[in-house]
Design a protein around this motif. Structure first.
Motif, short mmCIF file in Angstrom:
data_model
loop_
_atom_site.label_atom_id
_atom_site.label_comp_id
_atom_site.label_asym_id
_atom_site.label_seq_id
_atom_site.Cartn_x
_atom_site.Cartn_y
_atom_site.Cartn_z
N SER A 16 0.83 -1.20 0.00
CA SER A 16 0.00 0.00 0.00
C SER A 16 0.87 1.25 0.00
O SER A 16 2.01 1.24 0.49
N TYR A 59 -14.08 6.19 -9.73
CA TYR A 59 -12.90 5.33 -9.84
C TYR A 59 -12.93 4.60 -11.17
O TYR A 59 -13.98 4.06 -11.56
N VAL A 63 -8.84 0.50 -10.90
CA VAL A 63 -8.46 0.73 -9.51
C VAL A 63 -9.63 0.56 -8.55
O VAL A 63 -9.43 0.62 -7.32
N PHE A 67 -8.36 1.49 -4.58
CA PHE A 67 -7.93 2.86 -4.32
C PHE A 67 -9.09 3.64 -3.71
O PHE A 67 -10.26 3.42 -4.05
N MET A 82 -3.87 3.79 -1.80
CA MET A 82 -3.72 2.73 -2.79
C MET A 82 -3.36 1.44 -2.08
O MET A 82 -2.28 1.35 -1.46
N ASP A 89 0.30 -1.00 -11.73
CA ASP A 89 0.07 0.32 -11.15
C ASP A 89 1.29 1.22 -11.24
O ASP A 89 1.22 2.40 -10.88
#
Length: 124
Positions: A16, A59, A63, A67, A82, A89
């Motif tokens: 993350s 979004y 994602v 996210f 994230m 990504d």
């Protein structure tokens, strides 16, 4: 209007990161903030936006569920949390500001102020 994205770095797949977008020169409540990314050799992709403090969020499918966009209007900051990051990504991530709306679609034409990007690399 000035924006500055930060918080990128190198992270392993599944990890993350939280990106931050510092804004100045605007009353953040009334502005849409979008997050975009561009990977080498690929077109810029709009991945998320917050239409205003009173509007909706968006979004991209790429994602969605991983996210999360959020605002701290008192600090003039917008964040992109994230999670479950993937190698796909990997990109330079940018934040941008535009006139606030009820809805947004993270389309670049709707945003007229852009910050410098921050590099996110997802690799083991």
């Amino acid at each position: 209007v000035q924006l500055q994205a930060s918080g990128g770095g190198l992270v392993q797949p599944g990890g993350s990161l939280r990106l931050s977008c510092a804004t100045s020169g605007i009353t953040l409540d009334y502005y849409a903030i979008g997050w975009f990314r561009q990977a080498p050799g690929k077109e810029r992709e709009g991945i998320s936006c917050s239409a205003s403090s009173f509007g909706s969020t968006y979004y991209a499918d790429s994602v969605k569920g991983r996210f999360t966009i959020s605002r701290d209007n008192a600090k003039n900051m917008v964040y992109l949390q994230m999670n479950s990051l993937k190698p796909d990504d990997t990109a330079i991530y940018y934040c941008a500001a535009g006139i606030g709306k009820r809805q947004c679609r993270a389309e670049a034409a709707d945003f007229n102020s852009w910050g410098q990007g921050t590099q996110v690399t997802v690799s083991s």
